[in-house]
Design a protein around this motif. Structure first.
Motif, PDB file in Angstrom:
ATOM      1  N   ALA A   1      98.825  30.746  35.227  1.00 14.27           N
ATOM      2  CA  ALA A   1      98.473  32.101  35.681  1.00 14.27           C
ATOM      3  C   ALA A   1      99.711  32.977  35.725  1.00 14.27           C
ATOM      4  CB  ALA A   1      97.823  32.032  37.060  1.00 14.27           C
ATOM      5  N   SER A   2     100.785  32.419  36.265  1.00 18.76           N
ATOM      6  CA  SER A   2     101.998  33.211  36.379  1.00 18.76           C
ATOM      7  C   SER A   2     102.587  33.532  35.000  1.00 18.76           C
ATOM      8  CB  SER A   2     102.962  32.468  37.296  1.00 18.76           C
ATOM      9  OG  SER A   2     104.263  32.675  36.886  1.00 18.76           O
TER      10      SER A   2
ATOM     11  N   ARG B   1      92.345  39.234  38.437  1.00 14.38           N
ATOM     12  CA  ARG B   1      92.873  39.874  37.222  1.00 14.38           C
ATOM     13  C   ARG B   1      92.476  39.092  35.979  1.00 14.38           C
ATOM     14  NH1 ARG B   1      99.069  40.952  37.214  1.00 14.38           N
ATOM     15  NH2 ARG B   1      98.610  41.864  35.176  1.00 14.38           N
TER      16      ARG B   1
ATOM     17  N   ASP C   1      95.269  36.920  41.491  1.00 10.67           N
ATOM     18  CA  ASP C   1      95.486  36.387  40.139  1.00 10.67           C
ATOM     19  C   ASP C   1      94.145  36.061  39.472  1.00 10.67           C
ATOM     20  OD1 ASP C   1      98.152  36.629  40.419  1.00 10.67           O
ATOM     21  OD2 ASP C   1      98.624  34.475  40.381  1.00 10.67           O
TER      22      ASP C   1
ATOM     23  N   LEU D   1     100.073  36.177  33.328  1.00 13.22           N
ATOM     24  CA  LEU D   1     100.002  37.511  33.942  1.00 13.22           C
ATOM     25  C   LEU D   1     101.350  38.219  33.972  1.00 13.22           C
ATOM     26  CD1 LEU D   1      97.555  36.780  36.890  1.00 13.22           C
ATOM     27  CD2 LEU D   1      97.115  38.141  34.852  1.00 13.22           C
TER      28      LEU D   1
ATOM     29  N   LEU E   1      94.124  29.056  42.282  1.00 15.37           N
ATOM     30  CA  LEU E   1      94.793  30.332  42.035  1.00 15.37           C
ATOM     31  C   LEU E   1      94.634  31.251  43.250  1.00 15.37           C
ATOM     32  CD1 LEU E   1      93.967  31.402  38.374  1.00 15.37           C
ATOM     33  CD2 LEU E   1      95.629  29.760  39.226  1.00 15.37           C
TER      34      LEU E   1
END
Ligand SMILES: [Zn+2]
Length: 487
Positions: A346-347, A321, A318, A350, A314
């Protein structure tokens, strides 16, 4: 002009997650009818004796270990004397000369600068005070006192005075909150008052001794930490630049007016006349308790972040967070367990999921879509069963209805069309319906391919496999598959 240096230190109070108060069995809860969770001990009635809460000690030891502080085998309770209506005993039981632990640290990483280690001078236990409430009763203005919070267990975490900017102070506080939550030591929520922050700020001419410090009280919202400190630094700099002297005082941050103002009267600068608490024995931390606390210590936010960068590839922002909120981190790890695709996960978490949740005012712990379900959805995209666009639509619908996204895809028949013959059939129809564009394409306007692709996608409600469509259209338009039959 002489440059002015800034020194900031933070004193943070965090409410511990104990079920009962620090020295009595009264339950701890937020809100509720005033004065319903009180007893002779927390009301300070004569003859009532305190008994220290073992769980509070265990949590404070766990926090100390999490920030690398040295836990003292023996520490001492102390009386902090002052008069205030919400303090029925006339003193607060705290720790003074011999705190529970000292010499810890937290790492902060200001953007574009090398990371800094911020020292923690001390961590100690203390009890909370009650709350004064002001309102009106009929025509009269009245003040009342609610003692429900009186005696609730707090830890005070005192940073070394080494923070240099409001941004550093903000990052330190953010990191501290993440550690408090990850370790389960505190809910650390400024809105409900389970995390509170006072700041000591002073300015000085470089190379000269530090200036008088001003205590900024009541910085009780994350949004205002930077603003309150920036205001106070500017105010002190302006005073010094005018040739004036900064007064040693306590000031209150006023969120409405966005300024700090002096607290009424100088009596706020207390002499607390601390002395060892005669009603309690020394606070002893046994080896067993140390071992228990260490055993309970979960993976800490910075360790988790480093692991996510190292093992899951990652990006640092990212990973940062995701790891700063334990619930979010757990959710993310669940998505990865199912999808086995950390970067996509992750995308999706988030951007897409948090976007949907924010729009609905929901926290991650209230997400209608479970981590497992989001993991399944990501798998469907990875296997080309659905496009990313369809997946976003399914996620939005799932958040709205609480149904599983994979089920929604199935029910709406949103699976991607990858059937060669079906795609060829539709492509042919589109090509035949637009002979002029076909001519233009063949004369060299190859950019028209997009025009045909978008028509096929519209016809299939976005479900055709875009790679196959483009391949098929190119073949048809280049005329190597029998052309359109109209040449
Ligand atoms: Zn009580």
């Amino acid at each position: 002009m002489t440059r002015l240096g800034v020194v900031i230190g933070l004193e943070v109070h965090a409410q511990l997650t104990t079920r009962t108060k620090l020295f009595c069995g009264c339950p701890v809860a937020f809100g509720g009818e005033p004065n319903t969770r009180v007893c002779p001990v927390c009301l300070g009635l004569p003859g009532a004796l305190p008994v220290a809460n073992r769980e509070a000690l265990r949590l404070a030891v766990r926090l100390s270990q999490a920030v690398g502080a040295k836990v003292h085998h023996v520490s001492q309770w102390a009386r902090k004397n002052y008069f205030y209506p919400d303090l029925p005993k006339g003193y607060q039981i705290s720790q003074y000369q011999r705190p529970l632990s000292s010499s810890g640290y937290l790492r902060v990483e200001p953007e574009g600068e090398p990371p800094r280690t911020i020292g923690i001078d001390r961590i100690h236990l203390e009890e909370d005070a009650g709350k004064s409430m002001h309102g009106s009763l009929g025509d009269e203005t009245v003040s009342g006192i609610d003692f429900n919070r009186c005696g609730v267990a707090l830890v005070e975490i005192v940073s070394a005075p080494v923070l240099r900017t409001p941004q550093e102070a903000y990052l330190y506080l953010e990191r501290l909150r993440a550690v408090l939550r990850a370790t389960g030591v505190s809910e650390a929520d400024m809105q409900t008052g389970s995390l509170r922050c006072d700041a000591n700020v002073s300015v000085h001419r470089e190379g000269e001794p530090w200036g008088r410090r001003v205590e900024v009280k009541n910085v009780n919202s994350f949004r205002f930490v930077r603003r309150a400190l920036a205001f106070e630094i500017d105010r002190q700099r302006a005073t010094v630049a005018r040739g004036g002297e900064v007064e040693h005082e306590s000031r209150l941050w006023d969120e409405q007016r966005c300024e700090t103002r002096p607290m009424r009267g100088k009596e706020e600068l207390h002499d607390y006349r601390y002395f060892p608490e005669p009603d309690l024995p020394a606070l002893v931390v046994s080896e067993t308790l140390m071992a228990e606390a260490a055993h309970e210590l979960p993976e800490l936010p910075h360790a988790r972040r480093d692991r996510l960068v190292r093992d899951s590839g990652l990006s640092v922002p990212d990973a940062h967070r995701l790891s700063s909120e334990p619930d979010l981190a757990e959710y993310f790890e669940q998505v990865v367990r199912v999808s086995r695709r950390p970067r996509e996960a992750a995308s999706w978490v988030l951007t897409e999921l948090l976007g949907e949740l924010n729009r609905r005012g929901l926290g991650i712990d209230q997400s209608p879509v479970s981590g497992e379900q989001l993991g399944e959805l990501i798998q469907l995209v990875a296997a080309n069963t659905i496009s990313g666009k369809i997946a976003k639509r399914a996620l939005a619908l799932a958040c709205e209805t609480g149904r599983s996204p994979a089920e929604i895809v199935e029910q709406h028949g949103w699976r991607q069309i990858s059937d060669q013959r079906l795609i060829e059939h539709i492509c042919r129809e589109i090509v035949e319906a637009h002979p002029e564009q076909v001519m233009a394409y063949r004369r060299g306007k190859s950019g028209l391919l997009g025009y045909f692709v978008s028509r096929v996608m519209a016809r299939t409600s976005g479900q055709a496999n875009p790679a196959l469509v483009s391949q098929m259209l190119t073949r048809l338009l280049e005329g190597c598959s029998g052309g359109t039959g109209r040449e």
